[in-house]
Design a protein around this motif. Sequence first.
Motif, PDB file in Angstrom:
ATOM      1  N   THR A   1      38.405  60.667  38.883  1.00  4.94           N
ATOM      2  CA  THR A   1      39.859  60.074  39.282  1.00  4.94           C
ATOM      3  C   THR A   1      39.747  59.061  40.111  1.00  4.94           C
ATOM      4  O   THR A   1      40.601  57.832  39.980  1.00  4.94           O
ATOM      5  N   GLY A   2      38.785  59.128  40.929  1.00  7.47           N
ATOM      6  CA  GLY A   2      38.983  58.311  42.059  1.00  7.47           C
ATOM      7  C   GLY A   2      38.211  56.907  41.463  1.00  7.47           C
ATOM      8  O   GLY A   2      38.619  55.812  41.795  1.00  7.47           O
ATOM      9  N   THR A   3      37.145  57.048  40.491  1.00 10.94           N
ATOM     10  CA  THR A   3      36.562  55.733  39.795  1.00 10.94           C
ATOM     11  C   THR A   3      37.532  55.205  39.099  1.00 10.94           C
ATOM     12  O   THR A   3      37.825  54.002  38.956  1.00 10.94           O
TER      13      THR A   3
ATOM     14  N   ALA B   1      40.124  53.219  41.148  1.00  9.79           N
ATOM     15  CA  ALA B   1      39.390  52.119  41.930  1.00  9.79           C
ATOM     16  C   ALA B   1      39.384  50.958  40.899  1.00  9.79           C
ATOM     17  O   ALA B   1      39.596  49.848  41.206  1.00  9.79           O
TER      18      ALA B   1
ATOM     19  N   LEU C   1      31.709  59.582  44.032  1.00 12.92           N
ATOM     20  CA  LEU C   1      33.251  59.437  43.591  1.00 12.92           C
ATOM     21  C   LEU C   1      33.346  60.441  42.459  1.00 12.92           C
ATOM     22  O   LEU C   1      32.684  60.625  41.459  1.00 12.92           O
TER      23      LEU C   1
ATOM     24  N   TYR D   1      30.063  56.653  40.987  1.00 13.66           N
ATOM     25  CA  TYR D   1      30.470  57.829  40.136  1.00 13.66           C
ATOM     26  C   TYR D   1      29.468  58.404  39.790  1.00 13.66           C
ATOM     27  O   TYR D   1      29.158  59.652  39.645  1.00 13.66           O
TER      28      TYR D   1
END
Length: 51
Positions: A31-33, A36, A28, A23
Amino acid sequence: MTDAQIGLMTATPLIVIFAIMLYRMGVLRLTGTLAAVALSVAIAGALFFTQ
């Protein structure tokens, strides 16, 4: 504590740290971080208590 539980306690923080590093590098999105990190903690928790 079993070997599997020790492995989960070792691998989960590494996954979280790796996601945060990605991130910060801009690979990333936030939201993806968050996804995950949340899913890795949830999966590790579920596996830890079912071992």
